[in-house]
Design a protein around this motif. Structure first.
Motif, mmCIF file in Angstrom:
data_model
loop_
_atom_site.group_PDB
_atom_site.id
_atom_site.type_symbol
_atom_site.label_atom_id
_atom_site.label_comp_id
_atom_site.label_asym_id
_atom_site.label_seq_id
_atom_site.Cartn_x
_atom_site.Cartn_y
_atom_site.Cartn_z
ATOM 1 N N GLY A 1 0.827 -1.201 0.000
ATOM 2 C CA GLY A 1 0.000 0.000 0.000
ATOM 3 C C GLY A 1 0.861 1.251 0.000
ATOM 4 O O GLY A 1 0.565 2.223 -0.685
ATOM 5 N N GLY A 2 1.950 1.214 0.787
ATOM 6 C CA GLY A 2 2.834 2.382 0.879
ATOM 7 C C GLY A 2 3.506 2.693 -0.440
ATOM 8 O O GLY A 2 3.591 3.852 -0.841
ATOM 9 N N ILE A 3 3.953 1.654 -1.130
ATOM 10 C CA ILE A 3 4.615 1.872 -2.422
ATOM 11 C C ILE A 3 3.602 2.376 -3.447
ATOM 12 O O ILE A 3 3.869 3.307 -4.201
ATOM 13 N N ALA A 4 2.416 1.758 -3.424
ATOM 14 C CA ALA A 4 1.385 2.151 -4.399
ATOM 15 C C ALA A 4 0.947 3.594 -4.187
ATOM 16 O O ALA A 4 0.503 4.257 -5.122
ATOM 17 N N ALA A 5 1.092 4.087 -2.953
ATOM 18 C CA ALA A 5 0.622 5.440 -2.666
ATOM 19 C C ALA A 5 1.615 6.519 -3.118
ATOM 20 O O ALA A 5 1.284 7.689 -3.160
ATOM 21 N N GLY B 1 4.515 9.725 -10.854
ATOM 22 C CA GLY B 1 5.341 10.832 -11.344
ATOM 23 C C GLY B 1 6.694 10.907 -10.653
ATOM 24 O O GLY B 1 7.668 11.389 -11.226
ATOM 25 N N GLN B 2 6.771 10.430 -9.409
ATOM 26 C CA GLN B 2 8.042 10.446 -8.687
ATOM 27 C C GLN B 2 9.047 9.518 -9.359
ATOM 28 O O GLN B 2 10.214 9.855 -9.528
ATOM 29 N N ARG B 3 8.569 8.331 -9.741
ATOM 30 C CA ARG B 3 9.430 7.359 -10.414
ATOM 31 C C ARG B 3 9.868 7.909 -11.778
ATOM 32 O O ARG B 3 11.028 7.816 -12.158
ATOM 33 N N GLU B 4 8.898 8.508 -12.478
ATOM 34 C CA GLU B 4 9.207 9.046 -13.806
ATOM 35 C C GLU B 4 10.208 10.190 -13.720
ATOM 36 O O GLU B 4 11.107 10.302 -14.541
ATOM 37 N N PHE C 1 14.408 3.681 -6.031
ATOM 38 C CA PHE C 1 13.799 3.119 -4.822
ATOM 39 C C PHE C 1 14.477 3.675 -3.563
ATOM 40 O O PHE C 1 13.811 4.152 -2.654
ATOM 41 N N GLY C 2 15.797 3.640 -3.560
ATOM 42 C CA GLY C 2 16.537 4.031 -2.361
ATOM 43 C C GLY C 2 16.468 5.517 -2.066
ATOM 44 O O GLY C 2 16.362 5.925 -0.908
ATOM 45 N N ARG C 3 16.531 6.339 -3.102
ATOM 46 C CA ARG C 3 16.638 7.787 -2.892
ATOM 47 C C ARG C 3 15.298 8.510 -2.920
ATOM 48 O O ARG C 3 15.172 9.609 -2.406
ATOM 49 N N ILE C 4 14.315 7.923 -3.598
ATOM 50 C CA ILE C 4 13.057 8.653 -3.771
ATOM 51 C C ILE C 4 11.888 7.924 -3.109
ATOM 52 O O ILE C 4 11.242 8.451 -2.208
ATOM 53 N N THR C 5 11.626 6.693 -3.560
ATOM 54 C CA THR C 5 10.422 5.997 -3.102
ATOM 55 C C THR C 5 10.471 5.646 -1.619
ATOM 56 O O THR C 5 9.486 5.831 -0.897
ATOM 57 N N LEU C 6 11.626 5.121 -1.173
ATOM 58 C CA LEU C 6 11.708 4.523 0.168
ATOM 59 C C LEU C 6 11.211 5.451 1.283
ATOM 60 O O LEU C 6 10.337 5.079 2.061
ATOM 61 N N LEU C 7 11.755 6.656 1.337
ATOM 62 C CA LEU C 7 11.399 7.541 2.448
ATOM 63 C C LEU C 7 9.928 7.968 2.381
ATOM 64 O O LEU C 7 9.250 8.077 3.397
ATOM 65 N N GLN C 8 9.451 8.187 1.147
ATOM 66 C CA GLN C 8 8.033 8.560 0.997
ATOM 67 C C GLN C 8 7.140 7.416 1.434
ATOM 68 O O GLN C 8 6.077 7.614 2.023
#
Lengths: 228, 264
Positions: free
Chosen positions: A116-120, A124-127, A140-147
């Protein structure tokens, strides 16, 4: 009162030893389940169909059956099949079996929270990471993980608080955690028998411990409020 | 020589064709505006250029080098794909700044990561690394200054207005010195008051001869700032030519119809 004061040092000592075992199971479960949950989460999101299908099935079964039953099956089933327990004898064996059951059970719950956390995290962040030439790992490490962490702290906190109390389920295979320790004075132990108050008193331990955790987890949540 | 050459790009999602036979070229230092109604394929075209979408047909050349060929089915390594993407910088409609990083960190993140991948960096001593990272910081600050945001460098995105966020995003897209800067409706998420400050920045970039492609609904802006214009409809290029000519005197009936909505 006189009796209570006489019993107190013995009971207090026994409950502390039991609580130490509770804490150990709690800590081992978190240390094992937090990363294992992430692995299961990646597995359920895998593009390899058989992998994701099997893991989704496993998560369904584990979340769909009582942890108490899982404890019993994991502890006794190998013995029934192989004729000998694979967990080793005594308290150490019971602890290993409990730890395996708890880690696996909680990892399945965590995996769903992670998902759920990843899907949320907005696509656009990945892009944005991709167009800046970042690798998948960096994204994943620099952007997605902390969010993701920011989003999952409240539901994970909930699970952590539940885990504190769930450790008492290990009583069913006679792990000598705090409930077991409190109950022993009912049956008779250390020269004290027929006393119910030590068992009731264990609740204070749970209450204080969850209180401390609530404060710590609240602090973590606050710490992540620097961004939105 | 054309810095960008796009030949016969095709793209479909399932049975729906969203791009048909798209061909155009872009000279170094010039600005191209892509106009057209929503759903005409403008954004998909931009996304095809830096491989956020994979075109189903056609070829793309940058500086004469073929960076995409739909006929070539061999799989690119992640490294190669990343290198090719970096010909382009992209500014998104909704900014997509990284919320956990400050304005400056947003701008410097990618450059810092590339710096750390360099062989010389890994081999260098502590002082050398420090100096190299300092250079990246300085470059980031220069870009923010250029956007008029130097004093906002340490603000987090949620502490900035939409217009400021978009200017940070522009600085971020410029950080890796792309050959071509792509704008995907850069002002569509902004209210009119904030639109102006972003358009001003893009205009100044055009004045400095930054090569760029701007997907936009701002017709007056496209006419004044872009050198050439492409009008798209239903996944086709209907008309292309010098910006002033196409917007003031369109030849095709469909273009006239579209532009007439802006003159009401």
């Amino acid at each position: 009162m006189q009796k209570f004061l006489e019993q107190w040092p013995t009971v207090f000592n026994a409950l502390n030893i039991g609580f130490l075992q509770t804490l150990k199971l709690f800590a081992v479960t978190l240390i094992g389940a937090l990363p294992l949950g992430l692995l299961i989460c990646f597995g359920t999101m895998s593009k390899i169909k058989p992998v994701s299908m099997i893991l989704k099935l496993v998560v369904w079964v584990v979340r769909g059956t009582p942890l108490m039953i899982q404890l019993l099956i994991i502890y006794y089933f190998p013995g029934l099949i192989f004729g000998t327990s694979i967990w080793g004898s005594g308290e150490a064996g019971r602890f290993t079996a409990s730890a395996v059951a708890f880690v696996f059970n909680y990892a399945c719950y965590f995996s769903e929270i992670y998902r759920g956390g990843i899907a949320a995290v907005p696509i656009g962040q990945r892009e944005a990471g991709l167009v800046l030439g970042m690798t998948k790992k960096q994204i994943f490490g620099r952007i997605t993980l902390l969010q993701m962490i920011k989003r999952i702290v409240p539901p994970i906190s909930n699970e952590v608080i539940t885990l504190v109390k769930d450790t008492s389920l290990a009583r069913i295979i006679a792990l000598q955690e705090i409930i077991w320790a409190g109950q022993s004075f009912l049956k008779g132990s250390h020269g004290i028998a027929g006393e119910i108050w030590p068992l009731f008193f264990t609740a204070i331990y749970y209450l204080l411990f969850t209180g401390v955790l609530t404060i710590l987890l609240g602090k973590l949540e606050k710490k992540l409020e620097f961004f939105r | 020589m054309a810095v960008l050459e796009v030949k016969n790009i095709e793209k479909h999602f399932g049975d729906t064709k969203v791009l048909n036979d798209i061909s155009f070229s872009l000279e170094r230092g010039s600005a191209l505006a892509i106009i057209g109604s929503s759903g005409s394929g403008k954004t998909t075209l931009l996304r095809c250029l830096n491989f956020l979408e994979k075109p189903d047909g056609g070829e793309i050349f940058v500086n004469g080098e073929k960076i995409f060929d739909a006929g070539d089915t061999s799989k690119l390594s992640e490294k190669e794909l990343r290198a090719r993407r970096l010909h382009f910088g992209l500014v998104f409609q909704n900014f997509n700044l990284f919320p956990q990083y400050t304005a400056l960190q947003n701008v410097t993140l990618a450059e810092e990561l590339f710096k750390k991948e360099e062989e010389g960096y890994a081999a260098g001593n502590k002082e050398y690394r420090k100096a190299e990272l300092k250079k990246v910081q300085q470059h980031g600050m220069e870009l923010l200054e250029k956007m008029g945001l130097a004093e906002r460098a340490n603000h987090y995105p949620h502490q900035l207005s939409g217009g400021q966020q978009q200017r940070v995003a522009i600085a971020r897209a410029l950080a890796l010195n792309p050959d071509i800067l792509l704008f995907d409706e850069p002002t569509s998420a902004l209210d009119p008051e904030l639109t102006g400050e972003v358009l001003k920045v893009i205009r100044s970039l055009a004045d400095q001869h930054t090569t760029m492609i701007i997907v936009t609904h701002e017709m007056a802006f496209a006419r004044d700032v872009a050198d050439s214009v492409i009008f798209m409809d239903g996944g086709y290029i209907i008309e292309q030519g010098p910006a002033k000519e196409v917007i003031e005197n369109p030849k095709m009936e469909r273009t006239k119809q579209f532009l007439s909505h802006y003159n009401e």
